[in-house]
Write a protein that holds these residues in place. Structure first.
Motif, mmCIF file in Angstrom:
data_model
loop_
_atom_site.group_PDB
_atom_site.id
_atom_site.type_symbol
_atom_site.label_atom_id
_atom_site.label_comp_id
_atom_site.label_asym_id
_atom_site.label_seq_id
_atom_site.Cartn_x
_atom_site.Cartn_y
_atom_site.Cartn_z
ATOM 1 N N MET A 1 0.815 -1.191 0.000
ATOM 2 C CA MET A 1 0.000 0.000 0.000
ATOM 3 C C MET A 1 0.860 1.256 0.000
ATOM 4 S SD MET A 1 -2.993 0.919 -0.347
ATOM 5 C CE MET A 1 -4.541 0.423 0.261
ATOM 6 N N ARG A 2 2.045 1.170 0.587
ATOM 7 C CA ARG A 2 2.936 2.330 0.594
ATOM 8 C C ARG A 2 3.325 2.750 -0.810
ATOM 9 N NH1 ARG A 2 7.323 1.586 5.369
ATOM 10 N NH2 ARG A 2 5.669 0.956 6.754
ATOM 11 N N TYR A 4 1.598 2.401 -3.532
ATOM 12 C CA TYR A 4 0.441 3.078 -4.125
ATOM 13 C C TYR A 4 0.324 4.499 -3.567
ATOM 14 C CZ TYR A 4 -4.388 4.317 -5.157
ATOM 15 O OH TYR A 4 -5.504 4.974 -5.581
ATOM 16 N N ASP A 5 0.458 4.636 -2.260
ATOM 17 C CA ASP A 5 0.339 5.946 -1.625
ATOM 18 C C ASP A 5 1.422 6.915 -2.101
ATOM 19 O OD1 ASP A 5 -1.867 5.107 -0.232
ATOM 20 O OD2 ASP A 5 -0.749 4.632 1.603
ATOM 21 N N ARG A 12 -2.419 8.114 -9.061
ATOM 22 C CA ARG A 12 -3.265 7.360 -8.123
ATOM 23 C C ARG A 12 -4.715 7.387 -8.575
ATOM 24 N NH1 ARG A 12 -0.628 10.123 -4.001
ATOM 25 N NH2 ARG A 12 -2.543 11.273 -3.607
#
Length: 63
Positions: A1-2, A4-5, A12
């Protein structure tokens, strides 16, 4: 998830609405290339849309 963030906000948003799942690494690679060549987030997104459409045309089962 990092991963993606850490993507740029425009990317995004594109990934969130993409027709197929994209890894953050692969879409970031395409995004950077598109931004370098296009110089504009709007045109870079259009380029990603075309890349995704080409992938879907090759393999309709991905949609």
């Amino acid at each position: 998830m990092r991963a993606y963030d850490a993507l740029p906000a425009e990317l995004r948003d594109w990934v969130a609405h993409a027709a197929r799942p994209w890894s953050p690494r692969s879409c970031l690679r395409l995004w950077r290339r598109a931004m370098a060549e296009e110089g504009c987030p709007k045109r870079a997104r259009a380029r990603l849309d075309r890349a995704e459409a080409a992938m879907l045309a090759r393999d309709p089962g991905m949609a």
